[in-house]
Design a protein around this motif. Structure first.
Motif, PDB file in Angstrom:
ATOM      1  N   ALA A  76       0.821  -1.223   0.000  1.00  0.00           N
ATOM      2  CA  ALA A  76       0.000   0.000   0.000  1.00  0.00           C
ATOM      3  C   ALA A  76       0.849   1.265   0.000  1.00  0.00           C
ATOM      4  O   ALA A  76       0.322   2.366  -0.020  1.00  0.00           O
ATOM      5  N   GLU A  77       2.178   1.122   0.016  1.00  0.00           N
ATOM      6  CA  GLU A  77       3.094   2.259   0.090  1.00  0.00           C
ATOM      7  C   GLU A  77       4.095   2.177  -1.057  1.00  0.00           C
ATOM      8  O   GLU A  77       4.686   1.118  -1.297  1.00  0.00           O
ATOM      9  N   VAL A  78       4.298   3.271  -1.775  1.00  0.00           N
ATOM     10  CA  VAL A  78       5.273   3.283  -2.868  1.00  0.00           C
ATOM     11  C   VAL A  78       6.675   3.100  -2.286  1.00  0.00           C
ATOM     12  O   VAL A  78       7.092   3.855  -1.396  1.00  0.00           O
ATOM     13  N   CYS A  79       7.396   2.107  -2.748  1.00  0.00           N
ATOM     14  CA  CYS A  79       8.771   1.899  -2.300  1.00  0.00           C
ATOM     15  C   CYS A  79       9.557   1.200  -3.403  1.00  0.00           C
ATOM     16  O   CYS A  79       8.983   0.598  -4.313  1.00  0.00           O
ATOM     17  N   ILE A  80      10.869   1.313  -3.323  1.00  0.00           N
ATOM     18  CA  ILE A  80      11.771   0.727  -4.323  1.00  0.00           C
ATOM     19  C   ILE A  80      12.584  -0.364  -3.648  1.00  0.00           C
ATOM     20  O   ILE A  80      13.157  -0.154  -2.571  1.00  0.00           O
ATOM     21  N   VAL A  81      12.642  -1.528  -4.285  1.00  0.00           N
ATOM     22  CA  VAL A  81      13.267  -2.701  -3.673  1.00  0.00           C
ATOM     23  C   VAL A  81      14.189  -3.387  -4.672  1.00  0.00           C
ATOM     24  O   VAL A  81      13.829  -3.590  -5.838  1.00  0.00           O
ATOM     25  N   HIS A  82      15.394  -3.722  -4.215  1.00  0.00           N
ATOM     26  CA  HIS A  82      16.325  -4.551  -4.997  1.00  0.00           C
ATOM     27  C   HIS A  82      16.092  -6.002  -4.601  1.00  0.00           C
ATOM     28  O   HIS A  82      16.174  -6.350  -3.421  1.00  0.00           O
ATOM     29  N   VAL A  83      15.747  -6.846  -5.570  1.00  0.00           N
ATOM     30  CA  VAL A  83      15.462  -8.250  -5.277  1.00  0.00           C
ATOM     31  C   VAL A  83      16.446  -9.145  -6.021  1.00  0.00           C
ATOM     32  O   VAL A  83      16.876  -8.836  -7.138  1.00  0.00           O
TER      33      VAL A  83
END
Length: 386
Positions: free
Chosen positions: A13-20
């Motif tokens: 529900a929150e805009v976030c950037i993730v390295h997977v």
């Protein structure tokens, strides 16, 4: 130390950037040449790229950067619940049913019909749950990894796990961390001695962007966001054999919309323009990706020059050689030019075991926001940022 829970790292529900990072189990080969058996699995890289491209057309997830390696893959993803909120109930239903129709036809997923869409729209509780899943990075990775594992196991004539386990996730908390991580991902094949320059790093986001600027176009893997009519679906089932239906499905899967697009048309634009700083979600209207919002405050030409210069530093040349124009770019974003080469080429030393990526002050602020004293890696990375 066990990995943190997904709910502690990112929220749909929150805009976030993730390295997977998703790795193969044991000695299973994702792509490339298996040195022990001599079998070349390089063609699987295109499987993964096309699957990511297809999922980018239906999920509220922006693919910022990616790299497909021999036994693992990297993505930098940005979830977009704000974009998902702009989609109608019908759009949510058809997007979900394109990926998870709930039934199979031989080895292929069945195409959703208008009746399937209506049934889902009428179930508001289920639809609200699905709306959340379409902006959930965990569901995006599930939809990416599971069919790849199934196809690889079928080809290898084996069963059991193909992936090592759940994917590794690192939340990126500022632009300095995002630029460094994106550069690290794009240069993975160079670091692994699989390519000599970024222009030879096939199946990376940097390569796709370079080829697109040369005019290279590809057959779009984007889903066609239209359901079949119930009459047409019934007629096909009655008048067409299972083998013919499967063959038709395979042909449609190759290019569902019949379009040719720039090679990077499904990726998020690199440059975050000034007019993109408003609250407008900038949802993509062509059905190729979640949105048209960029992610870095620098032009592609600056990014490419920095990428190529950094790739040439693999021999360990001194960091004082950073050209002044590139040094100004790094300083503007908050990176220490004298430590840039060290940060990218020895990434694992600074962020290999952390759950967050960014400047020490950004990590400190994020730790306070999440009720922690600190994040692992704050001290180690301090010298790499201004």
């Amino acid at each position: 130390m066990p990995r943190p829970q997904r709910s502690e790292q990112f929220d749909s529900a929150e805009v976030c950037i993730v390295h997977v990072v998703q790795r193969c189990v044991r000695r299973a080969f994702l792509a490339g040449v298996n040195s022990e058996t001599g079998v070349d699995y390089s063609f699987r890289k295109e499987w993964i790229r096309r699957r990511m491209e297809a999922l980018a057309s239906v999920f509220a997830i922006d693919v910022l950067s990616y790299a497909v390696m021999s036994n693992h893959m990297h993505q930098i993803l940005r979830n977009r619940p704000d974009v998902c909120r702009t989609w109608s109930d019908e759009e949510i239903a058809i997007r979900w049913l394109k990926v998870f129709p709930g039934r199979r036809m031989d080895d292929h997923l069945a195409e959703p019909t208008e009746n399937d869409v209506k049934m889902l729209v009428n179930n508001q509780e289920r639809l609200a749950e699905i709306r959340g899943r379409l902006s959930d990075i965990s569901w995006f990775m599930r939809a990416l990894a599971e069919p790849i594992a199934r196809m690889a196991n079928k080809q290898d004539e084996c069963t059991g796990r193909f992936w090592e386990g759940r994917f590794k996730a690192q939340r990126i908390v500022d632009e300095a961390g995002l630029l460094a991580c994106s550069m690290y991902v794009d240069l993975n094949p160079v670091r692994a001695a699989m390519a000599s320059t970024p222009s030879n790093c096939i199946n990376t986001s940097a390569y796709d962007r370079m080829e697109a600027r040369k005019g290279h176009r590809i057959e779009s893997a984007a889903f066609e966001l239209q359901p079949n009519s119930a009459e047409e679906a019934g007629r096909e089932i009655r008048e067409t054999s299972v083998d013919e239906l499967a063959a038709k499905q395979r042909r449609k899967k190759r290019n569902p919309t019949g379009r040719r697009i720039p090679r990077d048309g499904w990726l998020s634009p690199l440059t975050l323009a000034e007019d993109q700083l408003s609250n407008n979600p900038l949802a993509n209207s062509e059905g190729l990706r979640s949105s048209d919002r960029g992610f870095l405050n620098l032009a592609w030409s600056e990014y490419r020059r920095l990428l190529e210069w950094t790739a040439n530093q693999k021999g360990g040349s001194t960091s004082s050689d950073v050209p002044k124009p590139l040094s100004r770019v790094l300083t503007r974003i908050g990176l220490e030019p004298s430590m840039w080469r060290e940060l990218v080429w020895n990434w694992q030393r600074y962020f290999g075991k952390t759950g967050r990526i960014g400047r020490p002050d950004s990590l400190r602020n994020d730790a306070e926001r999440s009720g922690r004293h600190h994040h692992r890696g704050q001290s180690a990375a301090a010298t790499c940022f201004t």
